[in-house]
Write an enzyme that holds these catalytic residues in place. Structure first.
Site, short mmCIF file in Angstrom:
data_model
loop_
_atom_site.label_atom_id
_atom_site.label_comp_id
_atom_site.label_asym_id
_atom_site.label_seq_id
_atom_site.Cartn_x
_atom_site.Cartn_y
_atom_site.Cartn_z
N ASP A 150 -26.79 19.40 37.92
CA ASP A 150 -25.94 19.08 36.77
C ASP A 150 -26.41 17.84 36.01
O ASP A 150 -26.68 17.91 34.82
CB ASP A 150 -24.48 18.92 37.20
CG ASP A 150 -23.55 18.85 36.01
OD1 ASP A 150 -23.72 19.69 35.09
OD2 ASP A 150 -22.69 17.97 35.97
N ARG B 114 -46.54 35.10 26.24
CA ARG B 114 -46.85 36.14 27.22
C ARG B 114 -48.22 35.95 27.87
O ARG B 114 -48.53 36.60 28.86
CB ARG B 114 -46.78 37.53 26.56
CG ARG B 114 -45.41 37.86 26.02
CD ARG B 114 -45.34 39.25 25.44
NE ARG B 114 -45.54 40.28 26.45
CZ ARG B 114 -45.45 41.59 26.21
NH1 ARG B 114 -45.16 42.00 24.99
NH2 ARG B 114 -45.66 42.46 27.17
#
Length: 309
Positions: free
Chosen positions: A177, A243
């Protein structure tokens, strides 16, 4: 963050030869350490009394050649109100004149068993990490194969759940967090959890879990270097993602730049495995192996062969 003499004593297991509660509560304001060899000869230009004073074998041997009055005079000048403490290395005998001057000027006297260079390194490392300016960032920090990976993304995208899966796969949680990051030295970024969140992980629908209690001490770390940032993003059909591995995106925290990899998230995709692979691939690149370059070379060779045919 405030660092006191008492905190240094506890961290490095130093012996308090002289110092009451008030003196041990003195704040150490700089990570720089002084070895007052030149000051022992009477030269005090550019002397920095606010630093920790470290006495090693060289200084101790020189002190032995001086008279008792001269030793007292030296320490009376070295010890100032703003001096946090003096540390004597190697377990060397503490001169009586040092203790007398320390008592008169309100300076704690500490003793360490390690060599001077080792003690100096330990003190510098600890003080640099504690006194460095910190920035809090939203995300999860996980140690993956010894490499600190900061996982970021929109709230609810699954950062904590991904971290839990990585822990189950044998990796170690550092912070969830909120990650407090700081530059320990030039070009090196470190991260640690807020004290209240140490070893805790919040999973929606489950609540707060204690990773150390559930998975053991091997599943957590108190701090880690931050070497890679993984940004989880919602998959959109019109969004273009790398990619081939050509992306050279970076983020800058505390003046330190680290590479960032954007990973699309959609239903059915095992994000933890993808992050694990991304971390290993980044490490391989650091070691000189680049799969993207290998593919390009193979493609170039194939095109050349087809052209010849």
């Amino acid at each position: 963050m405030t660092v006191t003499v008492k905190m240094l004593v506890d961290k490095l297991k130093l012996k308090v030869v002289y110092g009451n509660e008030e003196l041990l509560a003195k704040a150490i304001t700089t990570a720089d350490i002084s070895r007052p060899g030149l000051e022992m000869t009477g030269y005090f230009d550019y002397y920095s009394p606010e630093r920790l004073q470290l006495v090693g074998m060289k200084e101790w041997s020189y002190l032995k050649t001086m008279t008792a009055n001269n030793r007292y005079s030296v320490f009376a000048n070295i010890f100032r109100e703003e001096t946090p403490a003096v540390v004597v290395a190697r377990g060397l005998e503490i001169p009586e004149e040092m203790l007398q001057a320390a008592k008169e000027n309100g300076v704690a006297v500490l003793q360490g068993r390690n060599s001077t260079s080792s003690l100096s390194g330990d003190m510098s490392w600890y003080l640099n990490s504690q006194l460095a300016e910190r920035t809090s960032v939203h995300g999860v920090l996980v140690d993956i194969y010894g490499m600190g990976v900061l996982i970021q993304g929109d709230s609810g995208i699954g950062k904590s759940e991904t971290a839990l899966e990585l822990v189950k796969r044998g990796h170690r949680l550092v912070a969830d967090d909120r990650v407090d990051v700081y530059a320990k030295d030039e070009g090196t970024l470190w991260g640690e959890p807020a004290e209240i969140l140490l070893h805790l992980l919040e999973i929606r629908g489950v609540g707060i879990i204690d990773v150390m209690s559930l998975y053991g001490a091997s599943a957590v770390r108190d701090s880690s270097q931050v070497q890679l940032c993984i940004c989880l993003e919602h998959f959109e059909n019109d969004e273009v993602f790398d990619r081939l591995g050509n992306s050279n995106e970076e983020i800058e925290l505390q003046g330190v730049k680290i590479p960032r990899i954007r990973i699309p998230v959609k239903t059915g995709r095992n994000v933890s495995v993808v992050i694990e692979a991304a971390a290993m691939n980044y490490r391989a690149k650091q070691m000189g192996y680049d799969a993207t370059k290998t593919f390009k070379d193979r493609l170039t060779d194939l095109i050349s062969k087809n052209g010849e045919d």
